[in-house]
Design a protein around this motif. Structure first.
Motif, PDB file in Angstrom:
ATOM      1  N   THR A 155       0.844  -1.193   0.000  1.00 16.55           N
ATOM      2  CA  THR A 155       0.000   0.000   0.000  1.00 16.55           C
ATOM      3  C   THR A 155       0.880   1.245   0.000  1.00 16.55           C
ATOM      4  N   GLN A 156       0.267   2.375  -0.270  1.00 16.76           N
ATOM      5  CA  GLN A 156       1.014   3.624  -0.229  1.00 16.76           C
ATOM      6  C   GLN A 156       1.510   3.906   1.184  1.00 16.76           C
ATOM      7  N   ASP A 157       0.699   3.577   2.180  1.00  8.18           N
ATOM      8  CA  ASP A 157       1.091   3.824   3.570  1.00  8.18           C
ATOM      9  C   ASP A 157       2.289   2.967   3.978  1.00  8.18           C
ATOM     10  N   THR A 158       2.313   1.697   3.563  1.00 11.96           N
ATOM     11  CA  THR A 158       3.450   0.849   3.939  1.00 11.96           C
ATOM     12  C   THR A 158       4.719   1.284   3.215  1.00 11.96           C
TER      13      THR A 158
ATOM     14  N   ARG B  91       5.386   4.409   2.272  1.00 12.03           N
ATOM     15  CA  ARG B  91       5.822   5.630   2.945  1.00 12.03           C
ATOM     16  C   ARG B  91       6.504   5.308   4.281  1.00 12.03           C
ATOM     17  N   ALA B  92       5.925   4.384   5.037  1.00 14.06           N
ATOM     18  CA  ALA B  92       6.488   4.041   6.343  1.00 14.06           C
ATOM     19  C   ALA B  92       7.917   3.519   6.211  1.00 14.06           C
TER      20      ALA B  92
ATOM     21  N   GLU C 259      10.252   6.406   5.122  1.00 12.46           N
ATOM     22  CA  GLU C 259      10.480   7.387   6.184  1.00 12.46           C
ATOM     23  C   GLU C 259      11.310   6.823   7.332  1.00 12.46           C
TER      24      GLU C 259
END
Length: 223
Positions: free
Chosen positions: A189-192, A194-195, A198
């Motif tokens: 996913t986009q969130d994973t 990004r995590a 980052e």
């Protein structure tokens, strides 16, 4: 063909001389525009924005994007890294005018120490072909960091599942590719993404077009 880990092979072994002959038309033309809803012009623009005079490309495909991009200098230093010799040969021939260096290696294991350092490292359409979860495949960023010069950028793109908008055709094709092992992005996913970026970089940018995430990352965090 090589001595790389067997678990990593399904994502790159599919690329033979025959499949590479139709790759640009089928994947970069048809699939990108109509299935993933991210025309290849966006990926060329990503390269134009970030590519440097000292560039390493991981997972080189046919060399399409290196052929199309506008390098900031007339004689850039370009290194190609891929576990698949057919891809390396195809891409190297396509950009022969740039005299690229080729390295046959698996980017999921520590990279050859003598590969050098770079101002940019490209990971275009690589992550969704790597096995495991985003956390597991993000080790590729750990291998990249020691080879980044000061101020360098890691950039690329990957096809997402999760909450990314996908047509019925996109869902079906991803299902087929995941079953065959060509893709391994069921939990991406986009969130994973990004995590994981980052965790390793202080400056991260992600743009989603269709179901494709275009990303860049700078300023590695010191462990």
């Amino acid at each position: 063909m090589d001595s790389f880990p067997d678990a990593h092979k399904p994502g790159y072994a599919v690329y033979s001389r025959t499949s590479l002959a139709i790759y640009d038309a089928l994947v970069l033309g048809l699939s990108n525009r109509w299935i993933w809803r991210c025309p290849s012009s966006h990926l060329v623009a990503l390269y134009d924005q970030h590519v440097s005079a000292k560039h390493l490309d991981i997972g080189v495909g046919t060399g399409y994007f290196l052929d199309k991009t506008r390098f900031p200098v007339a004689d850039p230093s370009v290194t190609l890294l891929d576990p698949n010799r057919e891809c390396l040969d195809k891409a190297a021939a396509r950009i022969a005018r740039l005299n690229p260096v080729t390295v046959q290696a698996d980017a999921l294991v520590p990279w050859p120490k003598d590969i050098g350092s770079f101002k940019t490292i490209g990971l275009n359409y690589v992550l969704h072909c790597l096995p495991g979860t985003m956390t597991e495949k993000a080790v590729i960023f750990d291998h990249a960091v020691p080879h980044l010069e000061e101020g360098a950028t890691v950039f690329g793109s990957t096809i997402l599942q999760g909450d990314a908008p996908r047509s019925g055709a996109a869902r079906k094709l991803m299902q087929i590719y995941n079953r065959k092992g060509v893709f391994s992005n069921e939990a991406d996913t986009q969130d994973t993404l990004r995590a994981e970026l980052e965790k390793r970089f202080a400056e991260v940018k992600i743009e989603r077009i269709g179901c494709v995430a275009l990303f860049s990352a700078r300023k590695p965090r010191l462990a």
